[in-house]
Write a protein that holds these residues in place. Sequence first.
Motif, PDB file in Angstrom:
ATOM      1  N   PRO B 167       0.834  -1.203   0.000  1.00 13.70           N
ATOM      2  CA  PRO B 167       0.000   0.000   0.000  1.00 13.70           C
ATOM      3  C   PRO B 167       0.874   1.260   0.000  1.00 13.70           C
ATOM      4  O   PRO B 167       1.866   1.332   0.722  1.00 13.70           O
ATOM      5  CB  PRO B 167      -0.774  -0.098   1.316  1.00 13.70           C
ATOM      6  CG  PRO B 167      -0.713  -1.517   1.709  1.00 13.70           C
ATOM      7  CD  PRO B 167       0.562  -2.057   1.169  1.00 13.70           C
ATOM      8  N   SER B 169       0.273   3.922   1.225  1.00 10.55           N
ATOM      9  CA  SER B 169       0.232   4.625   2.515  1.00 10.55           C
ATOM     10  C   SER B 169       1.397   4.209   3.416  1.00 10.55           C
ATOM     11  O   SER B 169       1.822   4.992   4.261  1.00 10.55           O
ATOM     12  CB  SER B 169      -1.101   4.368   3.216  1.00 10.55           C
ATOM     13  OG  SER B 169      -1.276   2.997   3.466  1.00 10.55           O
ATOM     14  N   LEU B 170       1.925   2.993   3.228  1.00 11.60           N
ATOM     15  CA  LEU B 170       3.074   2.591   4.046  1.00 11.60           C
ATOM     16  C   LEU B 170       4.274   3.475   3.720  1.00 11.60           C
ATOM     17  O   LEU B 170       5.058   3.832   4.606  1.00 11.60           O
ATOM     18  CB  LEU B 170       3.430   1.125   3.796  1.00 11.60           C
ATOM     19  CG  LEU B 170       2.425   0.077   4.254  1.00 11.60           C
ATOM     20  CD1 LEU B 170       2.979  -1.309   4.064  1.00 11.60           C
ATOM     21  CD2 LEU B 170       2.060   0.297   5.707  1.00 11.60           C
ATOM     22  N   GLU B 172       3.955   6.499   2.377  1.00  5.92           N
ATOM     23  CA  GLU B 172       3.594   7.863   2.787  1.00  5.92           C
ATOM     24  C   GLU B 172       3.802   8.049   4.285  1.00  5.92           C
ATOM     25  O   GLU B 172       4.253   9.104   4.731  1.00  5.92           O
ATOM     26  CB  GLU B 172       2.144   8.152   2.401  1.00  5.92           C
ATOM     27  CG  GLU B 172       1.974   8.364   0.912  1.00  5.92           C
ATOM     28  CD  GLU B 172       0.529   8.506   0.502  1.00  5.92           C
ATOM     29  OE1 GLU B 172       0.297   8.914  -0.647  1.00  5.92           O
ATOM     30  OE2 GLU B 172      -0.371   8.217   1.306  1.00  5.92           O
ATOM     31  N   ALA B 173       3.469   7.000   5.044  1.00  8.75           N
ATOM     32  CA  ALA B 173       3.639   7.097   6.496  1.00  8.75           C
ATOM     33  C   ALA B 173       5.109   7.314   6.842  1.00  8.75           C
ATOM     34  O   ALA B 173       5.437   8.055   7.773  1.00  8.75           O
ATOM     35  CB  ALA B 173       3.099   5.840   7.171  1.00  8.75           C
ATOM     36  N   ALA B 174       5.990   6.669   6.078  1.00  4.06           N
ATOM     37  CA  ALA B 174       7.423   6.852   6.337  1.00  4.06           C
ATOM     38  C   ALA B 174       7.863   8.261   5.955  1.00  4.06           C
ATOM     39  O   ALA B 174       8.659   8.899   6.666  1.00  4.06           O
ATOM     40  CB  ALA B 174       8.231   5.811   5.569  1.00  4.06           C
ATOM     41  N   VAL B 188      11.424   0.684   3.925  1.00  2.07           N
ATOM     42  CA  VAL B 188      10.041   0.204   3.897  1.00  2.07           C
ATOM     43  C   VAL B 188       9.755  -0.645   2.651  1.00  2.07           C
ATOM     44  O   VAL B 188       9.423  -1.818   2.740  1.00  2.07           O
ATOM     45  CB  VAL B 188       9.041   1.382   3.982  1.00  2.07           C
ATOM     46  CG1 VAL B 188       7.605   0.890   3.838  1.00  2.07           C
ATOM     47  CG2 VAL B 188       9.210   2.118   5.305  1.00  2.07           C
ATOM     48  N   LEU B 192       9.757  -5.025   2.345  1.00  2.00           N
ATOM     49  CA  LEU B 192       8.450  -5.648   2.164  1.00  2.00           C
ATOM     50  C   LEU B 192       8.375  -6.418   0.847  1.00  2.00           C
ATOM     51  O   LEU B 192       7.665  -7.407   0.734  1.00  2.00           O
ATOM     52  CB  LEU B 192       7.344  -4.585   2.224  1.00  2.00           C
ATOM     53  CG  LEU B 192       7.133  -4.000   3.615  1.00  2.00           C
ATOM     54  CD1 LEU B 192       6.124  -2.870   3.579  1.00  2.00           C
ATOM     55  CD2 LEU B 192       6.658  -5.082   4.576  1.00  2.00           C
TER      56      LEU B 192
END
Lengths: 376, 276
Positions: B167, B169-170, B172-174, B188, B192
């Motif tokens: 995703p 968002s993973l 983006e979160a970083a 990240v 993954l």
Amino acid sequence: MSTERRLDGAQQRAEAPASPAPERTDVGLQIEHVSKDLGGRTIVDDMQLEVKAGELTCLLGPSGCGKTTTLRMIGGFLIPDRGRVLIGGNDVTKMSPDKRPTAMVFQNYALWPHMTVFKNVAFGLRLRKLPRQEVSDRVAQVLELVGLTHHVHSYPARISGGEQQRVALARALVLEPKVLLLDEPLSNLDAKLRVRVREDIREIQQRIGITTVFVTHDQDEALSISDRIAVMSGGNVEQYADARSLYREPETTFVASFVGAMNSYEATVVPGGLELPGKLVVPCDDLSATGDGTFEAGVRPEDVHVSLNGDGAPADVVREVPRGHYKEIVLNAGPNEVRAFVSADLPPAEHVRISFTRALLYRDGVLQRSSAPVSV
Amino acid sequence: MSVSFALARSAGRRVLWFLFVGSLIVFMIGPIVWLGLRAFSGLWLYPQLLPKQWTVNGWRQVFNDPNLSHSMKLSFEFAPVVTVASAAICLPAAYAFSRYKFPGRRFLLISLFAVNAFPKIGLYISMAGVFYSLNLMATFLGVVIVQLIGTIVFMTWIPAAAFSAIPRSLEEAARDVGAGPLRVFFRVTFPLAAPAIFVAMILSFLASFDEAQGTFLVGVPKYITMPTEMYTLVLNYPEQVAAVFALLLAVPSVLLMALVRKHVMGGKLAEGFQLR
């Protein structure tokens, strides 16, 4: 280290709820004439919004109204085509997410599955090359703040949805952002947990006094935790107000129908009340405006007064829906359907009389107000 | 009556099923069994089901023949180099295919597959023409390049599918907590996608290890790898030696496939072909 100060201070404040937090009027977040086109469509159109420091504002609206796009522009994941975003008075419009003082809680939490809870929360601190001890202290503090003391060394897949949510919140808070952004953070939780977690979020938010923007399509959520709610539609803010005025005085028919239930009719003002289609005159002693011609009249179900015999317009009961401590009844008044919330004690009946205790009158979708209180 | 009829029918079906599975097994395992027997057999004439004499002469000959052991060494040199080079070239491309919309994206993605869809020998011949003018014939680099062709589709499609499965968002979160784009990738995205990248690298390793046509065309006479050596073996050596060599050639494939079986079965390969 400033986290320590802030969290400690926050805890002290929480322990002494008798002394209210001093009113802070400084501005937390400003959105100035922001527009954004995506895929050839204008998603956000000349939007303006101001969130006071320490305030929790909800962006509420149906899907496609531009609320998430707005949030992503605040977080730096999208750059506005026009307009500015200011945080604490500083222009951050073009700043990338890693540089701006915002932190986001994503809808799916976006926890890194290959890192433990601790590492997820510590990641941002480690990027800042803080000493080991300080990192683990701050992580422990923020996990305590969000109420997660177990599973610190578990992987996200091993903990429950509610716990994952807390980790996401802790990860966002640990960096002491100036603005906290929440993108429908409760949508993946079951109904019961949703209510509890939203209360927890509100409590934590108030305890540390962080400026917060919360995106949701759930009006119940918005009404229950916000200082102010910005109802969005078509890429713009329809109304920005606190929960009570939003509910009692929706400025537009869109807000009226989106927030809470609303009966709406084409009506004209006549002496003593409103005339609805079918030449039905319903008594009403509190109209938001008067004037000639037709209005769109909005009446909340709890503003419909139902009596078995007495004054008012005749209506036939179609069905009753028990709602616990009250009941909803659906009525036919001439050609008009009327929904009313009445006491559960009201005995069942086929024919009743209705009157309105309050009606809002709209023209071209906009609330009409008389300058003076109306008495008819 | 209808019950017994159904029983009879199901029994008949079962027989058919056993026949089908049995013949499949013979077709798939048979040659390998034959190869295994051949590698250790002495004299083995037609009507005999099993060889009369058993010997390890074939093995001795393979390991003593300097040509053969040199080709083994070469194969184990090329395959890792090609795999790493392929990863260096294809992983950024895979990331781009997965994350960015750019003109010609779909066309390029399909054209990668097209390389595998048409007879490669034609491609190799035209490559050889270019290689002659670039002085790449019979060079290490030339062989690496020709072997890269067969690895590109694995190395691009499989990791691209893996990147797409992460995703956004993973990432983006970083970014949100302060990581720059490169750090986001290495902390990240890459971890993954690592299982899929690992599978892709194994498949590339095997593709390079087994590649014969192009290597033969570009590499001779200087670079004779195991598969190209097979041509000579089949023609010029006793059958046992060829069988031994074929077994040796299969060893890395079997080992590596066993290693990644979980992931391949898990559909990493299939995911690659579902990429939009």
